[in-house]
Scaffold this active site. Structure first.
Site, PDB file in Angstrom:
ATOM      1  N   ASP A  90     -35.915  -5.925  58.629  1.00 49.52           N
ATOM      2  CA  ASP A  90     -36.639  -5.926  59.900  1.00 49.52           C
ATOM      3  C   ASP A  90     -38.105  -6.216  59.587  1.00 49.52           C
ATOM      4  O   ASP A  90     -38.567  -5.977  58.462  1.00 49.52           O
ATOM      5  CB  ASP A  90     -36.508  -4.581  60.621  1.00 49.52           C
ATOM      6  CG  ASP A  90     -36.649  -4.700  62.130  1.00 49.52           C
ATOM      7  OD1 ASP A  90     -35.723  -4.276  62.856  1.00 49.52           O
ATOM      8  OD2 ASP A  90     -37.673  -5.239  62.598  1.00 49.52           O
ATOM      9  N   SER A  97     -41.418   0.765  74.359  1.00 46.89           N
ATOM     10  CA  SER A  97     -40.217   0.302  75.039  1.00 46.89           C
ATOM     11  C   SER A  97     -38.972   0.431  74.174  1.00 46.89           C
ATOM     12  O   SER A  97     -37.852   0.363  74.680  1.00 46.89           O
ATOM     13  CB  SER A  97     -40.383  -1.159  75.481  1.00 46.89           C
ATOM     14  OG  SER A  97     -40.498  -2.017  74.360  1.00 46.89           O
ATOM     15  N   LEU A  99     -38.176   3.199  72.474  1.00 51.81           N
ATOM     16  CA  LEU A  99     -37.766   4.595  72.315  1.00 51.81           C
ATOM     17  C   LEU A  99     -36.610   4.981  73.228  1.00 51.81           C
ATOM     18  O   LEU A  99     -35.949   5.999  72.989  1.00 51.81           O
ATOM     19  CB  LEU A  99     -38.968   5.518  72.564  1.00 51.81           C
ATOM     20  CG  LEU A  99     -40.183   5.270  71.650  1.00 51.81           C
ATOM     21  CD1 LEU A  99     -41.296   6.242  71.978  1.00 51.81           C
ATOM     22  CD2 LEU A  99     -39.787   5.378  70.188  1.00 51.81           C
ATOM     23  N   ARG A 101     -33.814   3.620  73.413  1.00 55.53           N
ATOM     24  CA  ARG A 101     -32.508   3.348  72.810  1.00 55.53           C
ATOM     25  C   ARG A 101     -32.537   3.348  71.285  1.00 55.53           C
ATOM     26  O   ARG A 101     -31.488   3.508  70.655  1.00 55.53           O
ATOM     27  CB  ARG A 101     -31.971   1.997  73.289  1.00 55.53           C
ATOM     28  CG  ARG A 101     -32.829   0.824  72.850  1.00 55.53           C
ATOM     29  CD  ARG A 101     -32.582  -0.444  73.664  1.00 55.53           C
ATOM     30  NE  ARG A 101     -33.440  -1.535  73.208  1.00 55.53           N
ATOM     31  CZ  ARG A 101     -34.730  -1.649  73.524  1.00 55.53           C
ATOM     32  NH1 ARG A 101     -35.304  -0.751  74.291  1.00 55.53           N
ATOM     33  NH2 ARG A 101     -35.439  -2.659  73.077  1.00 55.53           N
ATOM     34  N   ASP A 158     -30.394  -9.402  67.923  1.00 54.48           N
ATOM     35  CA  ASP A 158     -30.389  -9.555  69.379  1.00 54.48           C
ATOM     36  C   ASP A 158     -30.697 -10.979  69.818  1.00 54.48           C
ATOM     37  O   ASP A 158     -31.148 -11.197  70.942  1.00 54.48           O
ATOM     38  CB  ASP A 158     -31.414  -8.600  70.014  1.00 54.48           C
ATOM     39  CG  ASP A 158     -32.836  -8.860  69.533  1.00 54.48           C
ATOM     40  OD1 ASP A 158     -33.032  -9.748  68.676  1.00 54.48           O
ATOM     41  OD2 ASP A 158     -33.760  -8.174  70.011  1.00 54.48           O
ATOM     42  N   CYS A 216     -32.544  -8.868  76.129  1.00 57.95           N
ATOM     43  CA  CYS A 216     -32.630  -7.496  76.630  1.00 57.95           C
ATOM     44  C   CYS A 216     -34.003  -7.210  77.221  1.00 57.95           C
ATOM     45  O   CYS A 216     -34.130  -6.411  78.146  1.00 57.95           O
ATOM     46  CB  CYS A 216     -32.313  -6.508  75.514  1.00 57.95           C
ATOM     47  SG  CYS A 216     -30.571  -6.484  75.031  1.00 57.95           S
ATOM     48  N   CYS A 366     -43.650 -15.051  85.335  1.00 47.24           N
ATOM     49  CA  CYS A 366     -42.580 -14.063  85.132  1.00 47.24           C
ATOM     50  C   CYS A 366     -43.141 -12.995  84.202  1.00 47.24           C
ATOM     51  O   CYS A 366     -44.333 -12.686  84.273  1.00 47.24           O
ATOM     52  CB  CYS A 366     -41.317 -14.730  84.575  1.00 47.24           C
ATOM     53  SG  CYS A 366     -41.547 -15.525  82.963  1.00 47.24           S
TER      54      CYS A 366
END
Length: 408
Positions: A90, A97, A99, A101, A158, A216, A366
């Site tokens: 990683d 944002s 935390l 999951r 992801d 996501c 957006c």
């Protein structure tokens, strides 16, 4: 009889799709300390695990791609189970944002590299486990080298470019890939074992067109969902390392959290698959960002102009008549909005074109600029010309214009 038919054994053991000899050799040298025997006692009294199985786990090496939503339960449970060497790949830092999951990380970790907080959490769970940190972006230049020392690769990514990269690297190295993915309330999992079943390309021969499948960050994800899918992946990994049970080879497991239902589909190896087929054409790793952005002989999207949030703020301060079109979802609009903006979600835009004036100058935005770019292209096709895409979207507005605006 198919490959899958011959894979399962009546005894509950499987023909290992892993380097069984090397794992067995390492397991023969493994010793469980009294503390480890106490730690793993509930495993040791299970006939499917026992002392020999726990030594196999201690001798095993698994590489987790991603320390986020799926990587969190994977890391936690593989460390607790006693997998002796766990690699983590990683390069991101912990954000608020995450935390909701990513339970490897806590509030004090915000701003820290994910690998550092993951290392501390896994060490607290099981200090007997060796944790390798690979703080780098996985790409075609390093994937084969990173994968080589490990028995099993577990995909917690992801995005499509990395999934195809992980698949191809595993096929080239003949390493088993434990796959999982999540979106909103839906999850899926499978096991891709070269030589014993299909690969990811057999399931998804081509990536979807760019922007067609929201991330996501755009579409959201139920915070609990990666916990369940990650636990399924961890279960498959432990079974594979033990050589027990019936793994998800040749099977795609689909989970719908809203309906609390599971479905299973058979997936067969495609003899014409470019990666694992009879005459493979994928003989080396490629540029996967380009692979997932090229969609054949399509015409290039129309060119359009960008504008910055600073420029838009200056024009609004001068009271210029600028129409601001917000193409996010209503749920996002409730969180925050640019003053004076009009909401028409991107999926509704084709049916609501009569509400817009093609002769009026329009700034489209957006969350970050991707969906608004698609909206601008759509509007151009319908004859709108006075269009600008807001660079960076509402996140840039929150960063550079209104720091009090909540970010999501």
């Amino acid at each position: 009889m198919s490959t899958i038919d011959t894979f399962f054994q009546p005894s509950g053991s499987v023909t290992m799709p892993l380097p069984a000899d090397s794992i067995a050799a390492r397991a023969a040298q493994a010793v469980l300390s009294p503390q480890e025997i106490a730690r793993y006692s509930r495993h040791l009294i299970m006939p499917e695990v026992g002392m020999d199985g726990q030594k196999r786990l201690k001798a095993s090496r698994g590489l987790l791609i991603g320390a986020g939503g799926l990587g969190s339960p994977l890391g936690l449970y593989l460390a607790a189970a006693g997998v002796g060497r766990i690699g983590l790949v990683d390069f991101d830092v912990v954000d608020f944002s995450n935390l909701q999951r990513q339970v490897l990380h806590g509030t004090p970790d915000v701003g820290r590299p994910k690998l550092h907080s993951a290392r501390d959490r896994l060490a607290a769970i099981n200090p007997e486990v060796q944790v390798d940190l690979h703080e780098t972006r996985l790409d075609s230049s390093n994937a084969l080298q990173l994968f080589e020392p490990y028995d099993l690769i577990i995909d917690g990514t992801d995005n499509f470019p990395t999934r195809y990269l992980v698949n191809d690297a595993c096929v080239l190295l003949k390493k088993t890939n434990v796959y999982g993915s999540i979106f909103r309330f839906d999850g899926q999992a499978s096991v891709f074992a070269p030589g014993l079943g299909p690969c990811y390309r057999c399931l998804y021969p081509e990536p979807p067109p760019p922007g067609e499948v929201p991330s996501c960050a755009e579409g959201g994800v139920l915070g609990i969902l990666p916990g369940l899918i990650g636990c399924i992946q961890a279960t498959e990994a432990v079974k594979l390392l033990l050589g027990k049970g019936s793994p998800l080879i040749g099977r795609l497991l689909l989970y719908d959290a809203l309906q609390m239902s599971f479905r299973e589909f058979k997936v067969r190896r495609n003899p014409k698959c470019p990666a694992c087929g009879d005459l493979p054409t994928v003989t080396k790793l490629i540029d996967y960002e380009q692979f997932c952005s090229v969609r054949g002989p399509e015409s290039p999207p129309p060119a359009f102009a960008d504008t910055t949030v600073e420029e838009l703020k200056q024009r609004l301060d001068r009271h210029e008549q600028v129409f601001i079109l917000d193409v996010r979802n209503p749920e996002e609009y409730q969180i925050c909005r640019i003053p004076g903006s009009t909401l028409i979600p991107l999926p509704d835009l084709p049916n609501r074109l009569p509400e817009l004036d093609p002769d009026r100058e329009m700034v489209v935005h957006c969350k970050s600029g991707m969906r608004s770019a698609k909206a601008v292209a759509l509007l151009q096709q319908q004859g709108f010309r006075k269009l600008k895409n807001l660079k960076g979207g509402i996140l840039a507005w929150a960063d550079k214009v209104d720091p009090s605006m909540p970010k999501y």
